[in-house]
Write a protein that holds these residues in place. Sequence first.
Motif, PDB file in Angstrom:
ATOM      1  N   CYS A 228       0.844  -1.193   0.000  1.00  0.00           N
ATOM      2  CA  CYS A 228       0.000   0.000   0.000  1.00  0.00           C
ATOM      3  C   CYS A 228       0.881   1.246   0.000  1.00  0.00           C
ATOM      4  CB  CYS A 228      -0.906  -0.019   1.235  1.00  0.00           C
ATOM      5  SG  CYS A 228      -1.767   1.533   1.576  1.00  0.00           S
ATOM      6  N   TRP A 230       0.178   4.381   1.003  1.00  0.00           N
ATOM      7  CA  TRP A 230      -0.137   5.490   1.908  1.00  0.00           C
ATOM      8  C   TRP A 230       0.922   5.756   2.965  1.00  0.00           C
ATOM      9  CZ3 TRP A 230      -3.094   9.569   1.974  1.00  0.00           C
ATOM     10  CH2 TRP A 230      -3.314  10.239   3.178  1.00  0.00           C
ATOM     11  N   GLN A 260      -1.553  -1.645  -4.230  1.00  0.00           N
ATOM     12  CA  GLN A 260      -2.648  -0.721  -3.956  1.00  0.00           C
ATOM     13  C   GLN A 260      -2.208   0.754  -3.951  1.00  0.00           C
ATOM     14  OE1 GLN A 260      -4.281  -0.094  -0.023  1.00  0.00           O
ATOM     15  NE2 GLN A 260      -4.765   1.776  -1.142  1.00  0.00           N
ATOM     16  N   ASP A 262      -3.125   4.400  -3.014  1.00  0.00           N
ATOM     17  CA  ASP A 262      -3.999   4.982  -1.998  1.00  0.00           C
ATOM     18  C   ASP A 262      -4.336   6.423  -2.353  1.00  0.00           C
ATOM     19  OD1 ASP A 262      -4.995   5.621   0.884  1.00  0.00           O
ATOM     20  OD2 ASP A 262      -4.406   3.523   1.004  1.00  0.00           O
ATOM     21  N   ASP A 263      -4.962   7.095  -1.406  1.00  0.00           N
ATOM     22  CA  ASP A 263      -5.387   8.488  -1.543  1.00  0.00           C
ATOM     23  C   ASP A 263      -4.253   9.359  -2.091  1.00  0.00           C
ATOM     24  OD1 ASP A 263      -6.597  10.949  -1.268  1.00  0.00           O
ATOM     25  OD2 ASP A 263      -6.631  10.920   0.918  1.00  0.00           O
ATOM     26  N   TRP A 300      -7.680   2.744  -3.841  1.00  0.00           N
ATOM     27  CA  TRP A 300      -8.377   3.357  -2.705  1.00  0.00           C
ATOM     28  C   TRP A 300      -9.402   4.345  -3.228  1.00  0.00           C
ATOM     29  CZ3 TRP A 300      -9.154   8.440  -1.464  1.00  0.00           C
ATOM     30  CH2 TRP A 300      -9.549   8.745  -0.171  1.00  0.00           C
ATOM     31  N   LYS A 375     -10.132  -0.677  -1.665  1.00  0.00           N
ATOM     32  CA  LYS A 375     -10.039  -0.189  -0.286  1.00  0.00           C
ATOM     33  C   LYS A 375     -11.016   0.979  -0.176  1.00  0.00           C
ATOM     34  CE  LYS A 375      -6.850   1.851   3.102  1.00  0.00           C
ATOM     35  NZ  LYS A 375      -5.456   2.319   3.344  1.00  0.00           N
ATOM     36  N   ASP A 377     -12.789   3.682   1.886  1.00  0.00           N
ATOM     37  CA  ASP A 377     -12.559   4.445   3.111  1.00  0.00           C
ATOM     38  C   ASP A 377     -13.737   5.377   3.379  1.00  0.00           C
ATOM     39  OD1 ASP A 377     -11.238   5.324   5.369  1.00  0.00           O
ATOM     40  OD2 ASP A 377      -9.390   5.865   4.312  1.00  0.00           O
ATOM     41  N   CYS A 419     -12.923   0.534   5.431  1.00  0.00           N
ATOM     42  CA  CYS A 419     -12.144   1.320   6.384  1.00  0.00           C
ATOM     43  C   CYS A 419     -13.011   2.460   6.917  1.00  0.00           C
ATOM     44  CB  CYS A 419     -10.901   1.922   5.728  1.00  0.00           C
ATOM     45  SG  CYS A 419      -9.703   0.705   5.170  1.00  0.00           S
ATOM     46  N   ASP A 438      -5.141   4.109  11.711  1.00  0.00           N
ATOM     47  CA  ASP A 438      -3.940   4.133  10.883  1.00  0.00           C
ATOM     48  C   ASP A 438      -2.696   3.945  11.753  1.00  0.00           C
ATOM     49  OD1 ASP A 438      -5.595   4.675   8.795  1.00  0.00           O
ATOM     50  OD2 ASP A 438      -4.629   6.540   8.196  1.00  0.00           O
TER      51      ASP A 438
END
Length: 614
Positions: A228, A230, A260, A262-263, A300, A375, A377, A419, A438
Amino acid sequence: MALPALIAFICAFLVSTVGAAAAENLVDELRKATATVVLVDEGAVDASRASVNIVWQGDVCRPVVVNSSDAPIRVARVDLFDGKHRLPGDTPIYGESFQMLAQTVGTLASPKDLGTYPDRTHYRLEEPEGLRTAHGMLLLSPQQREPLLIGFTSCRRFDGRISFDASRLLVSVDCEGIQLAPGEQAVLEDLYCDSAPLRETLLDRLAKKIEINHPRRRGFDRPPMGWCSWYSYGPSVTVADVRRNLDWIVANAPELRYIQIDDGYQPWMGDWLETGKSFGGDVKGVLHEVRARGFEPAIWLAPFVASPESQLFRDHPDWFVKNDSGEPLRSDQVGFGGWRLGPWYVLDGTHPEAQAFLEQTIRTMRVEWGCSYFKLDALYWGAIRQGRFYDAKATKIEAYRRGMAAILRGAGDAYVLGCNHPIWASFGLLDGSRSSNDIQRHWTSIQECGRETLARGWQNGRLWWNDPDCALLGPELTRGADGNPRAARELPPNEVLFHAAVLHASGGALLSGDDLTLLTPASLALLNELIPPTGRAAQFADGDFIEGRTPTPTGELIYLFNWGDEVMTRRLEHPRQGTLRDYWTGESLSELVDEHGNLSLPPRSARVLEISQE
């Protein structure tokens, strides 16, 4: 026996007997209680206007509230039990929260928040009668007596709550002011109540009863493994970061199947199919590269929320949850407004066009982008409080579950991780569930996330795969002037091993959050020891989480945790047959313990021991 010792023994026996009787009596009283209906703006009413039908079948009941009058009524809540619990104030407790980022521990008289985002403060959820409130379940563990569990085994429409203080217990269902016409009824949520000698027995029973009402999604018989972006790059992740780690994984850890992003790839919350300028490339193209190299693309997104600046919100404000004035509801007006690119607005899961948007967005990512892992969130916002929905009769639980149903139609056979989600409302909707906040590279975070994850071990492999958050085995990083990563602060080795032991004991998903190109040989060796996850969470005798055990095909794993700042000593017995060794290093028992069979754990450390009968 000397007289003082005899008196002490008799007193202890009487206290234990009385306490056990109190727990048993409470179970009986809960099952015999008469429910009360509380109407909006009117308070409690008698059965001439509204009644509750309750029939217990063993240890479970399904309450039904009925409008017995000749006029419409609006139901605020139904109290299934309200009375004295008669348990000692020092009774340890474990309760879940409405949303994932908090739990309740401590005692009946002195409850404590586990997690930094409690329902009642951060999300501003109301607590009935000003009592501390757990959502979904409350486990009571009186000293030297049988544990008692009160839990809701369904969450189709309503939020089940267990509220308490040092003397009072209130078990209620939040009906959100639903209107019932004359003679109309509403089926509430199933309630389970029982006691047993072991806490794990009760938690196992609860999970099995939940799965009857909310069958687990099938298709993933092992917890996932991957990487991931992040925890090394945050919202500043770039195409180059993803490619560099993918190259490392191909060469060193191909078991990390899911890659993955992420944001940070998107320009605004809500515009999920667009790529932000800072990402430095086409997100769809990078995901296709992942697939082409034999790995699984993962993404994500926070599907229920949108930034005010997003194209989604500007083009379709009518798709969003409304306030009392009929305008889109800003989430910070009723709770937390979001951690980035906010304040957020919330897609209405009951709106047909919002449902179509959710389904089509996820389907595009699944089919055109190739994503086989989502994922999801900020799912809590899908069940936002005090909103007005397109379907005026829908509860917040129904709005969330309808929105999630649309998402699952688009996701098809992909893995779906939740999440920051409403825990009970998500039953049957997720393949994986984040079990902690987190993770961060400091002790406070490691031990808090560890307790959160181990407390939820009963869910792993039963309701979904738990996600204990990412493995952080390498250094924190900073970027040099050339933009390339540089190693910065590292965790002490004892804290790294503690963190690794929590991950292993969870039995859940394993995703690395490191910049893998910065791992040392020792960190890589530890990562390899975590592969693959056991798939079974360790079982603990109590909520102190000091010693846990997991069976293996050849023996057993023992997890020992020292959560404190002083040396801890534990007595270990050598197995009569087989061997006992350190799981990480292979050291034998004789090298670990002193002549008395005692093993010492330094502060903030953990051991994973393996008993083998081979």
